[in-house]
Design a protein around this motif. Structure first.
Motif, PDB file in Angstrom:
ATOM      1  N   TRP A  80       0.822  -1.206   0.000  1.00 44.93           N
ATOM      2  CA  TRP A  80       0.000   0.000   0.000  1.00 44.93           C
ATOM      3  C   TRP A  80       0.855   1.254   0.000  1.00 44.93           C
ATOM      4  O   TRP A  80       0.728   2.122  -0.877  1.00 44.93           O
ATOM      5  CB  TRP A  80      -0.942  -0.011   1.208  1.00 44.93           C
ATOM      6  CG  TRP A  80      -1.888   1.144   1.233  1.00 44.93           C
ATOM      7  CD1 TRP A  80      -2.592   1.649   0.180  1.00 44.93           C
ATOM      8  CD2 TRP A  80      -2.225   1.951   2.358  1.00 44.93           C
ATOM      9  NE1 TRP A  80      -3.352   2.711   0.592  1.00 44.93           N
ATOM     10  CE2 TRP A  80      -3.147   2.918   1.918  1.00 44.93           C
ATOM     11  CE3 TRP A  80      -1.839   1.941   3.709  1.00 44.93           C
ATOM     12  CZ2 TRP A  80      -3.689   3.879   2.789  1.00 44.93           C
ATOM     13  CZ3 TRP A  80      -2.387   2.893   4.568  1.00 44.93           C
ATOM     14  CH2 TRP A  80      -3.300   3.847   4.104  1.00 44.93           C
ATOM     15  N   LEU A  82      -4.272  -0.723  -2.412  1.00 42.29           N
ATOM     16  CA  LEU A  82      -4.916  -0.896  -1.111  1.00 42.29           C
ATOM     17  C   LEU A  82      -5.583  -2.259  -1.042  1.00 42.29           C
ATOM     18  O   LEU A  82      -6.578  -2.508  -1.713  1.00 42.29           O
ATOM     19  CB  LEU A  82      -5.943   0.221  -0.888  1.00 42.29           C
ATOM     20  CG  LEU A  82      -6.701   0.154   0.420  1.00 42.29           C
ATOM     21  CD1 LEU A  82      -5.759   0.169   1.604  1.00 42.29           C
ATOM     22  CD2 LEU A  82      -7.688   1.292   0.525  1.00 42.29           C
ATOM     23  N   SER A  83      -4.996  -3.146  -0.240  1.00 46.52           N
ATOM     24  CA  SER A  83      -5.601  -4.463  -0.045  1.00 46.52           C
ATOM     25  C   SER A  83      -6.384  -4.443   1.261  1.00 46.52           C
ATOM     26  O   SER A  83      -5.844  -4.141   2.309  1.00 46.52           O
ATOM     27  CB  SER A  83      -4.511  -5.535   0.011  1.00 46.52           C
ATOM     28  OG  SER A  83      -5.022  -6.703   0.604  1.00 46.52           O
ATOM     29  N   LEU A  84      -7.667  -4.749   1.167  1.00 44.14           N
ATOM     30  CA  LEU A  84      -8.489  -4.792   2.377  1.00 44.14           C
ATOM     31  C   LEU A  84      -8.806  -6.234   2.743  1.00 44.14           C
ATOM     32  O   LEU A  84      -9.824  -6.518   3.368  1.00 44.14           O
ATOM     33  CB  LEU A  84      -9.777  -3.987   2.175  1.00 44.14           C
ATOM     34  CG  LEU A  84      -9.578  -2.489   1.964  1.00 44.14           C
ATOM     35  CD1 LEU A  84     -10.895  -1.794   1.687  1.00 44.14           C
ATOM     36  CD2 LEU A  84      -8.916  -1.863   3.183  1.00 44.14           C
ATOM     37  N   SER A 134      -9.558  -3.189  -4.265  1.00 40.97           N
ATOM     38  CA  SER A 134      -9.874  -3.216  -2.838  1.00 40.97           C
ATOM     39  C   SER A 134     -11.160  -3.987  -2.566  1.00 40.97           C
ATOM     40  O   SER A 134     -11.238  -4.786  -1.634  1.00 40.97           O
ATOM     41  CB  SER A 134     -10.018  -1.789  -2.301  1.00 40.97           C
ATOM     42  OG  SER A 134      -8.857  -1.050  -2.552  1.00 40.97           O
ATOM     43  N   THR A 164     -10.590  -7.667  -2.844  1.00 40.40           N
ATOM     44  CA  THR A 164      -9.934  -8.284  -1.694  1.00 40.40           C
ATOM     45  C   THR A 164     -10.909  -8.430  -0.524  1.00 40.40           C
ATOM     46  O   THR A 164     -10.800  -9.373   0.258  1.00 40.40           O
ATOM     47  CB  THR A 164      -8.718  -7.463  -1.236  1.00 40.40           C
ATOM     48  OG1 THR A 164      -9.119  -6.122  -1.010  1.00 40.40           O
ATOM     49  CG2 THR A 164      -7.619  -7.476  -2.279  1.00 40.40           C
ATOM     50  N   GLN A 165     -11.874  -7.495  -0.443  1.00 39.94           N
ATOM     51  CA  GLN A 165     -12.890  -7.644   0.607  1.00 39.94           C
ATOM     52  C   GLN A 165     -13.748  -8.870   0.353  1.00 39.94           C
ATOM     53  O   GLN A 165     -14.072  -9.618   1.266  1.00 39.94           O
ATOM     54  CB  GLN A 165     -13.783  -6.406   0.635  1.00 39.94           C
ATOM     55  CG  GLN A 165     -13.065  -5.171   1.110  1.00 39.94           C
ATOM     56  CD  GLN A 165     -13.946  -4.297   1.957  1.00 39.94           C
ATOM     57  OE1 GLN A 165     -15.091  -4.070   1.618  1.00 39.94           O
ATOM     58  NE2 GLN A 165     -13.420  -3.819   3.055  1.00 39.94           N
TER      59      GLN A 165
END
Lengths: 379, 206
Positions: free
Chosen positions: A63, A69-71, A152, A155-156
């Motif tokens: 990030w 942005l990996s959530l 993002s 990844t969620q």
């Protein structure tokens, strides 16, 4: 004169580098001395935060440096933790079927549990399994140029899928309760304080290694390519770099570090459940890095340890207040310190050094003027 | 058209043949760069988070694989080339700063410099002097003129004064088709060009 200025600039850079090294060395020394002053319970808690710091380093790479942005990093953390937990569970059940399996009517050990009898296999897999999953997901998304918010969200979704999967497959994963009731690690009892302190130092050792590894990465030309991709992906592409390969690779490293963190977390905490893989913990992990300061490795480590220490303090005092507290501090950081605590530190440092270098510059300028015989200006 | 050559967009039909062998429409952007085609965009795009020198380093590196970015350093010859180019574009003194400290024109020169250390055989530039003052425009023109001794430079530009002063060969396109090609003087005399670019305005006045 040219040479003089050059020398000044060199020493200026060196000073800043030295200051950064100083902060991180101080931090590691403090962490190494901490068990001497803290109770077993606190040491154990701090050991958990150290594991989190390793994960934060991974998030910072993807990030802070690469701008992705990996959530869903909870998933990689969880996978690493489950790998280690499977080994611990098998050791605890003494060659018999783990208790939760017999409760769910499972008769024999599933095939994928078998390799986890061996500690080295479990440890290696706790890093490899997350890294391989990241390789597959990263390659497919980055190659197809899925980025920003879409990544993002993806990844969620990954995080939800894994939570549902692990809750649903109770016979294999222990369901909502996760895997717990460990007894020993490599034959040493987990409840004894000497094992706990040893585990603490093992975690700290891995944190230092992870830090040096990440620093090597960001200081190499590879690290500059990551920043280049973050700042202008198109320009990087037209400078001849293939961003998809770089992003996939750094995503794998990040996932591997998260897995390692999970593997260090489990023996210290004694339980891993699907809740740790969910969206909320995943977002919290990103907040640690945001508060500490993304784009600096020191910031990630400080953020993870500080936020979690605050969390345990606040929730001991006012159990209900924690979520408000972290929410408010996140908003405050985003508004007032976009580069987090590390950014704040850098600002202060810059102020001090500019004052210092102004003095140096002016004295150097005086020297030069004197040498060239311009006494009247000096006077 | 520049976008199609450097692989940013794929043409609906047709081929783009480079040096008589390779069809670049089949290749991805970074492979096209390896062939020796450099591209600069209209808006200056340089890497803000690293120093000017590091910007140049990334562009100058010949090998761009994961392995070489992790383990190798630039060759002495590459470092000398970076210094040469930095002198040429006038950013040598500022090389340890980040591009955030540069003016619009300086950023453009940095990007041109980054293209230059790639040692392309052909350089595609999209309105390199847009938003520049006269002085900066002249400097850019001289820079490009110097570069064009070593590699082909293609510039898309609406600034006619700039074109008149620095272009060797001018190509006029109208609605995707070739209208005329030649030196600036010939182009200006061509009645078709006058009709398309000046004539309509004239008609409007009548």
């Amino acid at each position: 004169m040219e040479r003089n200025l050059h020398y000044l600039k060199g020493s200026f850079l060196k000073d800043r580098l030295f200051a950064n090294n100083f902060i991180i060395t101080l931090l590691f020394v403090l962490l190494a001395l901490a068990p001497l002053f803290l109770s077993d319970f606190r040491t154990n808690l701090l050991g958990k935060f150290i594991a989190y710091a390793i994960l934060a380093l991974g998030i910072d790479l993807i990030w802070g440096y690469t701008g992705i942005l990996s959530l869903g990093h909870g998933v990689y953390f969880g996978l690493g933790a489950y790998c280690m937990a499977m080994y611990l569970k098998l050791e605890a059940s003494n060659g018999k079927l783990p208790d939760f399996m017999s409760w769910s009517g499972q008769k024999v050990l599933p095939w994928f549990w078998k390799p986890f009898v061996y500690a080295p296999v479990a440890i290696i897999l706790s890093v490899l399994v997350p890294a391989i999953l990241a390789l597959i997901i990263g390659y497919l998304t980055f190659k197809n140029r899925i980025k920003g918010v879409y990544f993002s969200i993806l990844t969620q979704a990954l995080s939800i899928i894994f939570v549902v999967l692990f809750v649903g497959q109770q016979a294999y994963t222990g369901g909502t309760n996760g895997i717990t009731n460990f007894k020993t690690i490599f034959g040493f009892p987990l409840s004894s304080s000497s094992t706990k302190v040893t585990l603490y130092y093992v975690a700290l050792g891995f944190l230092i290694l992870a830090f040096l590894f990440c620093r090597w990465i960001v200081q190499s030309r590879f690290g500059k390519v990551l920043i280049a991709i973050r700042d202008s992906e198109n320009r990087a592409r037209f400078s001849g770099y293939n961003p998809a390969i770089y992003k996939t690779f750094v995503y794998c490293i990040s996932a591997g570090l998260a897995g390692l963190a999970g593997a260090l977390f489990v023996p210290q905490v004694g339980i891993i459940s699907p809740a740790e893989m969910g969206i909320v913990p995943s977002v919290e992990m990103v907040i640690w890095v945001a508060i500490g300061g993304r784009g600096t490795l020191v910031g990630a480590v400080i953020g993870a340890i500080l936020v979690n220490s605050l969390k345990s303090m606040v929730s001991e005092g006012f159990p209900a207040a924690w979520s408000y507290f972290i929410g408010i501090s996140f908003v405050a950081v985003v508004i007032f310190m976009p580069y987090g605590l590390a950014g704040l530190l850098n600002q202060i440092k810059r102020k001090i050094y500019t004052q210092k270098s102004v003095k140096q510059y002016s004295s150097a300028a005086l020297n030069i003027l004197e040498e060239s015989g311009c006494d009247e200006y000096v006077g | 058209m520049l976008d199609a050559i450097c692989g940013r967009v794929k043409p609906a039909e047709g081929k783009i043949i480079f040096k008589g062998i390779k069809d670049v429409t089949e290749m991805s952007e970074h492979q096209i760069v390896e062939l020796g085609i450099g591209r600069k965009f209209q808006v200056p795009s340089v890497f803000m988070g690293i120093t000017i020198y590091e910007n140049m380093e990334l562009a100058a590196a010949r090998k761009r694989s994961l392995y070489s970015t992790l383990f190798t350093k630039l060759s002495k010859e590459q470092m000398e080339r970076i210094q040469d180019v930095l002198q040429k574009i006038g950013l040598y003194e500022k090389r340890y700063r980040t591009p955030a400290a540069l003016s619009h024109g300086e950023k453009q020169w940095l990007e041109i410099g980054m293209l230059l250390v790639q040692q392309p055989e052909i350089m595609l530039l999209d309105e390199p002097v847009a938003g520049m003052g006269r002085k900066e425009t002249d400097k850019t023109g001289r820079l490009l003129k110097e570069i064009s001794e070593k590699c082909s430079v293609i510039v898309v530009e609406h600034d006619m004064e700039f074109v008149r002063e620095y272009a060797d060969k001018v190509t006029v396109l109208h609605e995707g088709r070739l209208l005329d090609e030649g030196n600036m003087h010939e182009i200006q005399e061509n009645p078709k060009v006058m009709e398309v670019y000046l004539g309509r305005g004239g008609e409007g006045c009548d």
